[in-house]
Design an enzyme around this catalytic site. Structure first.
Site, PDB file in Angstrom:
ATOM      1  N   CYS A  42       9.545   0.746   6.724  1.00 60.43           N
ATOM      2  CA  CYS A  42       8.648   1.116   7.830  1.00 60.43           C
ATOM      3  C   CYS A  42       9.463   1.680   8.980  1.00 60.43           C
ATOM      4  O   CYS A  42       8.977   2.502   9.747  1.00 60.43           O
ATOM      5  CB  CYS A  42       7.825  -0.087   8.280  1.00 60.43           C
ATOM      6  SG  CYS A  42       8.835  -1.521   8.623  1.00 60.43           S
ATOM      7  N   GLU A  91       1.012  -4.829  11.165  1.00 61.08           N
ATOM      8  CA  GLU A  91       2.355  -4.229  11.070  1.00 61.08           C
ATOM      9  C   GLU A  91       2.220  -3.026  10.152  1.00 61.08           C
ATOM     10  O   GLU A  91       2.341  -3.134   8.934  1.00 61.08           O
ATOM     11  CB  GLU A  91       3.350  -5.242  10.480  1.00 61.08           C
ATOM     12  CG  GLU A  91       3.479  -6.529  11.285  1.00 61.08           C
ATOM     13  CD  GLU A  91       4.342  -6.384  12.527  1.00 61.08           C
ATOM     14  OE1 GLU A  91       5.038  -5.362  12.671  1.00 61.08           O
ATOM     15  OE2 GLU A  91       4.307  -7.311  13.359  1.00 61.08           O
TER      16      GLU A  91
HETATM   17  P1  NAD Z   1      -0.433  -0.281   1.397  1.00 55.70           P
HETATM   18  O1  NAD Z   1      -1.181  -0.070   2.673  1.00 55.70           O
HETATM   19  O2  NAD Z   1      -0.779   0.572   0.242  1.00 55.70           O
HETATM   20  O3  NAD Z   1      -0.596  -1.803   0.890  1.00 55.70           O
HETATM   21  C1  NAD Z   1      -0.182  -2.883   1.688  1.00 55.70           C
HETATM   22  C2  NAD Z   1      -0.950  -4.123   1.294  1.00 55.70           C
HETATM   23  O4  NAD Z   1      -2.310  -4.017   1.731  1.00 55.70           O
HETATM   24  C3  NAD Z   1      -1.035  -4.377  -0.214  1.00 55.70           C
HETATM   25  O5  NAD Z   1      -0.896  -5.762  -0.447  1.00 55.70           O
HETATM   26  C4  NAD Z   1      -2.434  -3.898  -0.571  1.00 55.70           C
HETATM   27  O6  NAD Z   1      -2.973  -4.503  -1.714  1.00 55.70           O
HETATM   28  C5  NAD Z   1      -3.201  -4.316   0.673  1.00 55.70           C
HETATM   29  N1  NAD Z   1      -4.431  -3.566   0.949  1.00 55.70           N
HETATM   30  C6  NAD Z   1      -4.639  -2.237   0.816  1.00 55.70           C
HETATM   31  N2  NAD Z   1      -5.879  -1.919   1.261  1.00 55.70           N
HETATM   32  C7  NAD Z   1      -6.449  -3.060   1.682  1.00 55.70           C
HETATM   33  C8  NAD Z   1      -7.723  -3.389   2.239  1.00 55.70           C
HETATM   34  N3  NAD Z   1      -8.647  -2.451   2.465  1.00 55.70           N
HETATM   35  N4  NAD Z   1      -7.994  -4.663   2.570  1.00 55.70           N
HETATM   36  C9  NAD Z   1      -7.054  -5.628   2.377  1.00 55.70           C
HETATM   37  N5  NAD Z   1      -5.824  -5.384   1.840  1.00 55.70           N
HETATM   38  C10 NAD Z   1      -5.537  -4.106   1.496  1.00 55.70           C
HETATM   39  O7  NAD Z   1       1.127  -0.136   1.767  1.00 55.70           O
HETATM   40  P2  NAD Z   1       2.386  -0.053   0.799  1.00 55.70           P
HETATM   41  O8  NAD Z   1       2.410   1.259   0.114  1.00 55.70           O
HETATM   42  O9  NAD Z   1       2.521  -1.289   0.011  1.00 55.70           O
HETATM   43  O10 NAD Z   1       3.576  -0.085   1.883  1.00 55.70           O
HETATM   44  C11 NAD Z   1       4.021   1.026   2.593  1.00 55.70           C
HETATM   45  C12 NAD Z   1       3.414   1.093   3.978  1.00 55.70           C
HETATM   46  O11 NAD Z   1       3.620  -0.139   4.670  1.00 55.70           O
HETATM   47  C13 NAD Z   1       4.071   2.139   4.852  1.00 55.70           C
HETATM   48  O12 NAD Z   1       3.074   2.787   5.601  1.00 55.70           O
HETATM   49  C14 NAD Z   1       4.999   1.337   5.751  1.00 55.70           C
HETATM   50  O13 NAD Z   1       5.336   1.963   6.966  1.00 55.70           O
HETATM   51  C15 NAD Z   1       4.189   0.113   5.963  1.00 55.70           C
HETATM   52  N6  NAD Z   1       5.016  -1.029   6.344  1.00 55.70           N
HETATM   53  C16 NAD Z   1       4.970  -1.442   7.632  1.00 55.70           C
HETATM   54  C17 NAD Z   1       5.780  -2.480   8.044  1.00 55.70           C
HETATM   55  C18 NAD Z   1       5.794  -2.935   9.466  1.00 55.70           C
HETATM   56  O14 NAD Z   1       6.326  -4.005   9.729  1.00 55.70           O
HETATM   57  N7  NAD Z   1       5.248  -2.181  10.405  1.00 55.70           N
HETATM   58  C19 NAD Z   1       6.614  -3.128   7.123  1.00 55.70           C
HETATM   59  C20 NAD Z   1       6.610  -2.697   5.796  1.00 55.70           C
HETATM   60  C21 NAD Z   1       5.801  -1.636   5.418  1.00 55.70           C
END
Ligand code: NAD
Length: 505
Positions: free
Chosen positions: A292, A258
């Site tokens: 998102c 997601e």
């Molecule tokens: P992010 O990608 O920085 O982090 C999200 C999560 O992933 C965190 O828990 C982080 O620690 C983890 N993470 C990061 N790199 C990783 C890796 N290499 N391996 C495993 N885990 C890892 O995102 P954010 O800044 O917290 O949130 C914003 C983003 O999330 C935006 O791009 C938004 O569109 C997206 N989002 C999508 C949805 C959806 O349902 N499509 C919902 C909410 C947010």
């Protein structure tokens, strides 16, 4: 003036059942975006703790998968009751930790309650097909079985709801859960874990059904790479998905991705402009542009552009910005300084592309030097340039003119992401065209409402760089189960499919 954040947070955590030693003296510093103040120091889960969490969930799975699904649903029902009782406190904590306005913090907890209700019903409706067979005296059917440990990696902007979409469904499906919340929002996760433990005790459920691991990327990777974790549901940026997906594929684990969105809406000549102004305001400025599903690209037909733009400008100029705990505030803070910098970089790029920018500047510095409030930006763009095709997680709405529906649908789809979309129109042909196979290529396609604010009854997720995952309602549960196709012969012969003969004496 609201109470001191530090005191209020400590009180809320205590009431929600989080032990004080989990949030003091740890290495993960938590700040509230409301003032930029440090509100807790959370203990991170080290490699030994991560292993223990996954081992506990794996052991619990062996027991839980044998519990009848409606009895598994009873645990989720009890958890829903805990959430109802704690709604005000947990919603408040979401506001403090993620910066959402009060009604959105509460709304996030309501979404958890809703998915619990859905999952309880689902626990009596998990179904398989029977399929016509070509062989006499045979029966063919599909049965669905629990899959194993579900790893949940979540983003800061929905710090608790996303976990519940996964966990409530996974638990009734007979799976167990290990959750790695965003390192920016561990407090709400600790509170949810405490509430879940309360429900588990009341239900007499086995230990280890839901475990929490606290930390950053490394903690997420521990879930991604562990062969005991059957499916990883990862919510976050497309960059995160790009790192996670190949690692999961390398060990043939299931992925529910997601990821980022870059959501568009089309305003057709027949649109009800009162509705458009309200729909666009919430979708583009709500949650300070940090959903998102936030509306980021608005295509307005040239026949209504000059009527609509001044109304949008008024809405943008009048929106209240400030402490999200205060009644009447509509736009709270960005999550941190990095989010503010990324917003300003995007606006600079748009300016270089010829944009006319209204708003976008820093606001409410009186609330703290490390608090990052902005006036949402309304950006008139001459074209859909690279910066428009990129998701910037901030309240920037790029506005463009169009003349032809087919061309604007093509432009709408000409971005790498495919999460959510809308058309505002009172013309049936236009609406149906947008909903049709030749219309929007997104996972969510709406008419006369904005792209954000989904309900849990529908499957949620998007295509292309959004990752293709589906969560929450409809038949999204199938991603958390394995399907077995069973053929039963109740006759005295052994006919082979496709008429194959293989006769032995
Ligand atoms: P992010 O990608 O920085 O982090 C999200 C999560 O992933 C965190 O828990 C982080 O620690 C983890 N993470 C990061 N790199 C990783 C890796 N290499 N391996 C495993 N885990 C890892 O995102 P954010 O800044 O917290 O949130 C914003 C983003 O999330 C935006 O791009 C938004 O569109 C997206 N989002 C999508 C949805 C959806 O349902 N499509 C919902 C909410 C947010």
């Amino acid at each position: 003036m609201p109470a001191s954040l530090v005191t209020e947070t400590a009180d809320l955590l205590a009431r929600l059942g989080v032990p004080a030693d989990a949030v003091t003296g740890g290495s993960l510093v938590v700040t509230s975006p409301i003032t930029g103040e440090r509100i807790a120091e959370v203990r991170e889960t080290d490699a030994t703790g991560r292993d223990a969490a996954i081992a506990a969930a794996d052991a619990a799975f062996r027991e839980w998968r044998l519990v009848p699904a409606p009895r598994r649903g009873e645990l989720v029902r009890l958890f829903g009751l805990e959430l109802r009782a704690a709604k005000a406190d947990l919603g408040r904590l979401v506001t403090i930790e993620a910066g959402k306005i009060v009604s959105e913090g509460l709304g996030e907890v309501q979404e958890m309650i809703d998915i619990c209700d859905f999952a309880v019903g689902l626990s009596r409706q998990l179904y398989g097909l029977t399929v016509a067979t070509e062989r006499p005296s045979h029966r063919m059917m599909e049965t669905w079985h629990p899959l194993g440990v579900v790893g949940v990696i979540s983003a800061f902007n929905f710090p608790v709801a996303v976990w519940s979409w996964n966990a409530a469904i996974a638990l009734v499906c007979g799976d167990t859960v290990v959750w790695k919340p965003s390192e920016k929002t561990p407090l709400t996760a600790l509170a949810v874990e405490a509430l879940f433990e309360k429900a588990s005790e009341k239900a007499g459920a086995p230990f280890g059904l839901s475990r929490l691991i606290i930390g950053g990327r490394e903690a997420g990777e521990a879930l991604v790479d562990d062969t005991r974790v059957a499916v990883v549901s990862a919510t976050g940026s497309t960059a995160m998905g790009r790192a996670v997906a190949p690692r999961l594929a390398a060990r043939f684990a299931r992925a529910i991705l997601e990821l980022g969105g870059n959501n568009g809406a089309i305003v057709a000549p027949s649109a009800d402009l009162d509705l458009v102004v309200r729909g666009v305001a919430f979708a583009a400025m709500g949650t300070a542009g940090q959903r998102c599903t936030t509306l980021r690209r608005l295509f307005i037909h040239e026949a209504v552009y000059d009527a609509l733009l001044p109304r949008l400008r008024r809405a943008y100029a009048s929106v209240t910005i400030g402490d999200p705990r205060e009644a009447g505030m509509l736009v709270g803070p960005l999550i941190d300084a990095a989010a503010f910098d990324r917003m300003q970089t995007a606006l600079d790029k748009a300016r270089a592309d010829g944009a006319v920018i209204h708003g976008g500047e820093r606001a409410r510095q009186d609330l703290g030097g490390n608090a990052w409030y902005v006036r949402p930006a309304l950006v008139e763009m001459p074209a859909q340039t690279e910066v428009v095709r990129t998701e910037t997680f901030a309240p920037i709405l790029y506005v463009m003119r169009y003349t032809d529906l087919d061309a604007v649908i093509a432009a709408h789809n000409a971005v790498p992401q495919g999460l959510s979309s809308s058309i505002f129109t009172n013309d049936l042909r236009e609406a149906e065209s947008f909903l049709s196979a030749g219309g929007s290529d997104c996972g969510i396609v709406n008419v006369n409402i904005g792209p954000s604010g989904a309900e849990i009854g529908g499957a949620f997720g998007g295509e292309k760089e959004t990752g293709g995952g589906r969560e929450a309602g409809s038949d999204a549960w199938k991603a958390y189960m394995r399907r077995a196709t069973n053929t039963i012969n109740y006759g005295r012969d052994l006919p082979l499919a496709q008429g194959v003969a293989f006769d032995v004496e």
